[in-house]
Design a protein around this motif. Structure first.
Motif, PDB file in Angstrom:
ATOM      1  N   LEU A   1      69.237  65.757   9.162  1.00  0.00           N
ATOM      2  CA  LEU A   1      69.074  66.039   7.722  1.00  0.00           C
ATOM      3  C   LEU A   1      70.342  65.694   6.958  1.00  0.00           C
ATOM      4  CD1 LEU A   1      67.175  69.404   7.203  1.00  0.00           C
ATOM      5  CD2 LEU A   1      66.433  67.093   6.647  1.00  0.00           C
ATOM      6  N   SER A   2      71.500  66.084   7.551  1.00  0.00           N
ATOM      7  CA  SER A   2      72.778  65.768   6.881  1.00  0.00           C
ATOM      8  C   SER A   2      72.888  64.271   6.639  1.00  0.00           C
ATOM      9  CB  SER A   2      73.960  66.187   7.746  1.00  0.00           C
ATOM     10  OG  SER A   2      73.972  67.570   7.897  1.00  0.00           O
ATOM     11  N   SER A   3      72.498  63.529   7.642  1.00  0.00           N
ATOM     12  CA  SER A   3      72.556  62.069   7.567  1.00  0.00           C
ATOM     13  C   SER A   3      71.609  61.550   6.484  1.00  0.00           C
ATOM     14  CB  SER A   3      72.123  61.581   8.937  1.00  0.00           C
ATOM     15  OG  SER A   3      72.512  60.301   9.180  1.00  0.00           O
TER      16      SER A   3
ATOM     17  N   ILE B   1      62.073  61.547   9.708  1.00  0.00           N
ATOM     18  CA  ILE B   1      62.242  62.580   8.676  1.00  0.00           C
ATOM     19  C   ILE B   1      61.543  63.870   9.077  1.00  0.00           C
ATOM     20  CG2 ILE B   1      61.799  63.224   6.263  1.00  0.00           C
ATOM     21  CD1 ILE B   1      61.754  60.180   5.654  1.00  0.00           C
ATOM     22  N   ILE B   2      60.288  63.757   9.519  1.00  0.00           N
ATOM     23  CA  ILE B   2      59.531  64.998   9.761  1.00  0.00           C
ATOM     24  C   ILE B   2      60.037  65.773  10.972  1.00  0.00           C
ATOM     25  CG2 ILE B   2      57.454  64.222   8.572  1.00  0.00           C
ATOM     26  CD1 ILE B   2      56.159  63.664  11.210  1.00  0.00           C
TER      27      ILE B   2
ATOM     28  N   ILE C   1      63.808  69.916   4.558  1.00  0.00           N
ATOM     29  CA  ILE C   1      65.013  70.707   4.269  1.00  0.00           C
ATOM     30  C   ILE C   1      64.642  72.185   4.195  1.00  0.00           C
ATOM     31  CG2 ILE C   1      66.717  71.278   2.466  1.00  0.00           C
ATOM     32  CD1 ILE C   1      66.834  68.260   1.849  1.00  0.00           C
ATOM     33  N   GLU C   2      63.558  72.445   3.499  1.00  0.00           N
ATOM     34  CA  GLU C   2      63.127  73.842   3.345  1.00  0.00           C
ATOM     35  C   GLU C   2      62.836  74.473   4.699  1.00  0.00           C
ATOM     36  OE1 GLU C   2      59.668  76.425   1.169  1.00  0.00           O
ATOM     37  OE2 GLU C   2      59.715  74.251   0.853  1.00  0.00           O
ATOM     38  N   ILE C   3      62.170  73.702   5.566  1.00  0.00           N
ATOM     39  CA  ILE C   3      61.807  74.239   6.891  1.00  0.00           C
ATOM     40  C   ILE C   3      63.059  74.514   7.718  1.00  0.00           C
ATOM     41  CG2 ILE C   3      60.702  73.685   9.106  1.00  0.00           C
ATOM     42  CD1 ILE C   3      58.634  72.054   7.477  1.00  0.00           C
ATOM     43  N   VAL C   4      63.940  73.528   7.784  1.00  0.00           N
ATOM     44  CA  VAL C   4      65.098  73.629   8.691  1.00  0.00           C
ATOM     45  C   VAL C   4      66.095  74.680   8.216  1.00  0.00           C
ATOM     46  CG1 VAL C   4      67.128  72.373   9.512  1.00  0.00           C
ATOM     47  CG2 VAL C   4      64.891  71.287   9.576  1.00  0.00           C
ATOM     48  N   VAL C   5      66.396  74.682   6.931  1.00  0.00           N
ATOM     49  CA  VAL C   5      67.440  75.593   6.428  1.00  0.00           C
ATOM     50  C   VAL C   5      67.007  77.054   6.587  1.00  0.00           C
ATOM     51  CG1 VAL C   5      68.614  76.353   4.322  1.00  0.00           C
ATOM     52  CG2 VAL C   5      68.506  73.931   4.872  1.00  0.00           C
TER      53      VAL C   5
END
Lengths: 349, 461
Positions: free
Chosen positions: A62-64, A54-55, A98-102
């Motif tokens: 993430l989609s998965s 996850i991290i 999610i916040e980091i990646v998006v």
């Protein structure tokens, strides 16, 4: 101590991994998709591995993970086909990730993929999505799907998301925003992208197709901004552009009509005709969709050329192939099965 | 000199099937199947007239065709006909005992090359036995010539497709992926079994120019798809291994024969909504471009395809076209004979020891009827389990290996899980990185991600 990349790769080649080497690049994949299934099982049974997953999740990862959220906390009866989270900690980790990646710079297709995955978070009755008015949105917002949906949409709405992905075309942003607005009614409070003005400022110098696509999206979902920005002058300019393109396409269809109804003797001539038809068909399709979008939001009267082209598009068919040469096929003819037992088959092994 | 196509890798069953198909094309549809007799003689019959042994001559009357298969191919001309005369003599005696009269035409077919001396010997043998009719030998070399004349028969046996056929395929750009596709599958092609679904798929793609290969994991969808693709490649089709529908528009050329292969079209182990949406949007435009020269193959796991149809607009296309379900082949329901052939092919075309082969012979029935049988499991069984069996086992070792085969079939992932547990932190990190990044990862991208992860991970499971 961790091994250098190449040494690690060499150790895994042939057993777990396959490397396809080509002139310009190499690609790595699992020997077989079932190895992915096996790794998912390991992920399912080992919280430590899952946390690491996850991290460090990429947009694809993430989609998965997002697609597994409807099954949060469950143990699947069959094999898991996606990672399934099981604790509050993991849910928080996911929302944070999610916040980091998006908000980072990621390819447009990955952003779309994350949003498309978020679509499964909406509760369903059978295959039908339950409408936001039918849901207790306060209650939904506290569930794992509600929380992940909120995290995703809030991240998309962030200024930083735009700043790090400003190079997306207006068409790409229009596509992202369409998906965003389809999901946003399920979240309380409703997030709004903070960068809409920046997008709108780009319209004047943008490709007309892209600009109209974005305008269509904004007119449906952000009517106040739309009213502030889109003037009659702009509408007239776009209308002139569309009418001129429609006329051109209608004129080309005169030749296409001949091609469509022609009887071809030779395959070579048929291919030339087909090629021309394909080109016209694709262009007409795109233009009609664009015109439809424009007339929906502009309120202007549809040009006659629009209905003319629509009629031609609906009636003109692809040219017919020349008469087919009789086909000779030789299916393998099965031999006498009574004779062929397993024992006999393996005799000459 | 070796024959052009590797007939010696086919095995007796497949060679007989090949000869049967060729005879029906050359002689006529009236050729009966090769029948078994009590002592094992294999012959087929025909009654009538046919252009044979050349188009200018016509033989008539009663025909017998006898096929003989040898798995040996030493490459030494002296060895090639070595076994045949003695065997042939026994065949003649069998015919004389079992049939009241000689046929008018007797054709002997064998997979190896026959020299002029051997042919002459065979002719003398049959003449001395009292045969007065027409006699002809078709050796391996001539079988290959027939395969050249009938390329569509080669399509029914993709495992025969030669490297020369395949390497004609594009080597250019988008094409690096297609090149990797060819490299990956050509090695495995010799192990292919032309199962029933393969022929159904061929027929569907011939008629509709589109076929969807649907089935559970490990059923062999990709392999069947690849075999169809390479069969078309050997007939001059350019092949494109594609990952999204847009790539079709990129490469489409109305004048060129093209086949597009979308393996796991809408997701590998789970439904990919982006891919699903792309396909449902573009499929109508793609479908009308398909014709005799433009073909499309999809593979998809059943549960993924169901989800794709439910979640996207693919359902709308089901009522048009022929829709997705009209071109669907469900892979996975093999007959016992097909399962046995799959096992046979894998073992025959591998480098496993004689001991391993004997073990398989002993357990063939058990393996082929096992509830966990899948083609992929058989491939793994041969590649990862049998390959470790050495020559000359003691009876205890033999028993242990039999148990190991049973255990593998019961739980094939156990072996991989054990192997995974033994891996170091680096290897585990790399595997999980690939799991995260998707189906097929570009090496530089993987390197970047791997190095990023190992620099931040402080402890591994």
């Amino acid at each position: 101590m961790y091994l250098p990349f190449r040494r690690c790769l060499r150790r895994l080649e042939h057993s777990f991994l396959r490397i396809d080497r080509a002139y310009t690049s190499s690609h790595i994949s699992f020997q077989h998709p079932s190895l992915r299934d096996m790794l998912l099982t390991i992920l399912q049974n080992n919280p430590k591995v899952r946390h690491q997953y996850i991290i460090h999740a990429s947009p694809d990862g993430l989609s998965s993970l997002i697609r597994g959220i409807p099954l949060f906390g469950q143990i699947p009866e069959d094999e898991a086909h996606m990672p399934i989270l099981g604790s509050e900690d993991e849910l928080n980790m996911l929302c944070k990730r999610i916040e980091i990646v998006v908000t980072e710079t990621i390819p447009h297709s990955k952003m779309e993929k994350i949003l498309s995955s978020a679509d499964v978070l909406i509760p369903r009755k059978g295959f039908r999505k339950i409408g936001p008015a039918e849901l207790d949105l306060v209650k939904f917002s506290k569930t794992p799907p509600g929380r992940v949906l909120e995290a995703t949409l809030n991240a998309i709405a962030e200024q930083e998301t735009y700043n790090n992905n400003a190079t997306y075309s207006l068409l790409s942003w229009a596509s992202i925003l369409q998906k965003f607005y389809s999901l946003v009614p399920y979240v309380l409070p409703i997030p709004r992208p903070t960068y809409l003005r920046l997008l709108v400022d780009r319209i004047e110098n943008a490709d007309t197709y892209h600009a109209i696509s974005l305008a269509g999206c904004l007119s449906a979902h952000e009517p106040l901004i739309f009213k502030q920005v889109f003037s009659h002058e702009l509408d007239r300019k776009w209308n002139d552009f569309i009418i001129s393109r429609l006329r051109e396409c209608c004129k080309q269809s005169e030749d296409i009509e001949d091609i469509s109804y022609m009887h071809y003797d030779s395959y070579e001539d048929y291919e030339i005709g087909l090629s021309a038809y394909d080109e016209w068909h694709d262009e007409a399709d795109e233009l009609l969709q664009l015109a439809d979008t424009f007339y929906s939001f502009s309120g202007l009267q549809e040009a006659n050329e629009f209905s003319d082209l629509q009629e031609l598009f609906d009636t003109l068919e692809s040219p017919s192939e020349p008469l087919e040469v009789p086909y000779e096929d030789y299916e393998a003819h099965h031999v006498c099965k009574d004779y062929w037992t397993i024992e006999r088959l393996f005799e000459d092994l | 000199m070796a024959v052009k196509y590797r007939l010696n890798t086919l095995g007796w069953y497949n060679f007989e099937m090949l000869v049967q198909t060729l005879l029906k094309a050359i002689i006529g549809p009236g050729v009966t199947s090769f029948g078994g007799t009590k002592d094992g003689g294999r012959d087929a019959t025909f009654e009538g007239e046919a252009p044979f042994p050349s188009k200018e001559t016509r033989w008539k009357g009663k025909w017998i065709f006898q096929v003989k298969y040898s798995g040996e191919e030493t490459g030494n001309e002296r060895d090639e006909g070595k076994w045949t005369p003695g065997t042939f003599k026994r065949e003649i005696e069998t015919i004389r005992k079992l049939r009241r009269e000689w046929p008018d035409n007797y054709v002997f077919i064998v997979n190896v090359r026959l020299t002029a001396t051997i042919r002459s010997k065979l002719r003398d043998l049959i003449s001395n036995a009292g045969f007065k009719g027409n006699f002809h030998c078709i050796d391996g070399h001539e079988v290959c010539e027939f395969l050249d004349i009938y390329p569509k028969i080669r399509r029914a046996f993709p495992q025969l497709i030669g490297l020369a056929d395949i390497e004609r395929i594009l080597n250019r750009d988008l094409y690096t992926r297609s090149e990797a596709f060819v490299s990956q599958w050509k090695v495995r092609l010799s192990k292919f079994v032309s199962v029933n679904q393969y022929f159904k798929a061929l027929e569907l793609i011939r008629r509709h120019h589109f076929v969807v290969l649907d089935g559970p994991p490990e059923a062999g969808k990709s392999f069947i798809g690849a075999a169809i693709t390479l069969a078309y490649a050997s007939e001059g089709f350019e092949i494109f291994s594609i990952q999204s529908p847009h790539e079709i528009f990129q490469v489409y050329n109305a004048r060129q024969k093209q086949l597009y292969f979308a393996d796991d079209a809408v997701g590998t182990i789970q439904f990919d909504p982006t891919l699903g949406n792309y396909w449902s949007r573009e499929l109508p435009n793609i479908l009308y471009k398909l014709d005799r020269k433009h073909k499309l193959i999809w593979t998809a796991r059943s549960y993924i395809l169901q989800e794709a149809v439910a979640e996207t607009k693919l359902r709308e296309h089901i009522d048009d076209f022929p829709g997705v379900y009209d071109v669907l082949i469900e892979i996975g329901d093999f007959t016992l004979l097909e399962k046995a052939l799959i096992l046979y092919n894998h073992v025959k075309n591998s480098k496993v020891s004689e001991e391993a082969r004997e073990l398989i012979k002993e357990r063939a029935q058990f393996i082929c009827t096992h509830p966990n049988y899948t083609p992929e499991r058989i491939r793994q069984l041969v590649e990862f389990v049998l390959s470790q069996i050495e020559e000359e086992l003691t009876s205890t070792e033999k028993q242990r290996w039999l148990e190991e085969i049973d255990r593998f079939l019961k739980n094939p992932s156990e072996r991989f899980q054990k192997a995974y547990e033994k891996l170091g932190s680096s290897e585990k990190t790399m595997l999980l990185t690939i799991l995260d990044l998707g189906t097929r990862v570009e090496e530089n991208k993987l390197k970047k991600e791997y190095e990023k992860r190992v620099s931040t991970i402080s402890e591994m499971p």
